[in-house]
Scaffold this active site. Structure first.
Site, PDB file in Angstrom:
ATOM      1  N   CYS A  87       1.015  -1.370  -0.015  1.00  0.00           N
ATOM      2  CA  CYS A  87       0.295  -0.125   0.056  1.00  0.00           C
ATOM      3  C   CYS A  87       1.007   1.179  -0.101  1.00  0.00           C
ATOM      4  O   CYS A  87       1.607   1.381  -1.042  1.00  0.00           O
ATOM      5  CB  CYS A  87      -1.017  -0.044   1.270  1.00  0.00           C
ATOM      6  SG  CYS A  87      -2.176   1.104   0.829  1.00  0.00           S
ATOM      7  N   HIS A 197      -3.655  -4.942  -0.586  1.00  0.00           N
ATOM      8  CA  HIS A 197      -3.160  -5.463   0.646  1.00  0.00           C
ATOM      9  C   HIS A 197      -3.269  -7.055   0.542  1.00  0.00           C
ATOM     10  O   HIS A 197      -4.412  -7.561   0.649  1.00  0.00           O
ATOM     11  CB  HIS A 197      -4.295  -5.428   1.748  1.00  0.00           C
ATOM     12  CG  HIS A 197      -4.105  -3.879   2.319  1.00  0.00           C
ATOM     13  ND1 HIS A 197      -3.078  -3.434   3.170  1.00  0.00           N
ATOM     14  CD2 HIS A 197      -4.609  -2.666   1.597  1.00  0.00           C
ATOM     15  CE1 HIS A 197      -3.273  -1.826   3.418  1.00  0.00           C
ATOM     16  NE2 HIS A 197      -4.121  -1.649   2.514  1.00  0.00           N
ATOM     17  N   GLU A 199      -2.297  -9.393   2.736  1.00  0.00           N
ATOM     18  CA  GLU A 199      -2.661  -9.760   3.934  1.00  0.00           C
ATOM     19  C   GLU A 199      -4.305  -9.759   4.291  1.00  0.00           C
ATOM     20  O   GLU A 199      -4.678 -10.520   5.263  1.00  0.00           O
ATOM     21  CB  GLU A 199      -2.002  -9.100   5.027  1.00  0.00           C
ATOM     22  CG  GLU A 199      -2.791  -7.500   5.437  1.00  0.00           C
ATOM     23  CD  GLU A 199      -2.171  -6.632   4.633  1.00  0.00           C
ATOM     24  OE1 GLU A 199      -2.370  -5.195   4.976  1.00  0.00           O
ATOM     25  OE2 GLU A 199      -1.676  -6.774   3.319  1.00  0.00           O
TER      26      GLU A 199
END
Length: 216
Positions: A87, A197, A199
């Site tokens: 990001c 992202h 994750e």
């Protein structure tokens, strides 16, 4: 006699701007030995360094410099040691960012400017597909229709780094679209990064992190 492969040590760099706990859980899920720290020696000596980022470009740069993060990233890359940005942790790798008319110098690992995303709805928040190169290592094993989670109002709209030496692998640039095309991910030697992202991107994101860990 049975031997086991040691886990790769990954440091999530904690400079005050990033979803460090989410990154820690996602990396642990795919088998990494993860530590959240801003300790210089630990960040330098880890197999991989993950640099998250949330918020304003200028604030992230200030936080990174206070934690000596720019030195750590530069020294790791000088030695071919893997670094991954996520990001705003990707955005600060470019030469500059412009927010509300204010220009801030980035790390200048890549040429380019991070500017406002021109789209009917901003921020770009939610799931989106990407266009990855056919020989991408980052997206190996990921379905072309896979969707990734984005949260951002700024982006890099042009890629300006060209490699003329045929002995060097050209950077692999992945694109996405929200109102306009923008850089969604980059693979460039030891330096990889994503605007989205991983994750927070479910199984597809986990595959990306697995691919990165396998290069460490």
């Amino acid at each position: 006699m049975t031997t086991t492969t040691p886990q790769k040590k990954v440091v999530v760099f904690d400079y005050g701007f990033g979803n460090v706990r989410s990154a820690e859980r996602a990396l642990a899920r795919v088998g990494a030995d993860v530590e959240i720290t801003r300790d210089y020696d630990k960040a330098m000596n880890a197999d991989g360094l993950l640099v998250p980022g949330v918020g304003a470009f200028s604030a992230c740069m200030d936080g990174l410099k206070k934690a000596r993060g720019e030195w750590i990233i530069d020294r790791r890359l000088s030695g071919g040691r893997p670094v991954m940005g996520i990001c705003v942790g990707m955005q600060i790798l470019f030469a500059r960012g412009i927010e509300h008319g204010v220009e801030t110098e980035g790390l200048d690992e890549w040429p380019g400017t991070v500017g406002p995303l021109q789209a009917p709805v901003v921020p770009h928040m939610g799931w989106n597909t990407v266009e990855a190169p056919a020989d991408s290592r980052l997206f190996a094993g990921v379905d072309d229709a896979a969707r990734f989670y984005f949260v951002h109002s700024y982006a890099v709209h042009e890629w300006g780094l060209e490699v003329t030496n045929p002995a060097m692998r050209a950077p692999q640039v992945t694109w996405a679209e929200h109102g306009e095309r923008f850089v969604a991910a980059v693979e460039n030697g030891a330096l990889w990064a994503t605007q989205f992202h991983p994750e927070k991107s479910g199984d597809a994101g986990a595959q990306l992190l697995t691919n990165w860990i396998e290069t460490l």
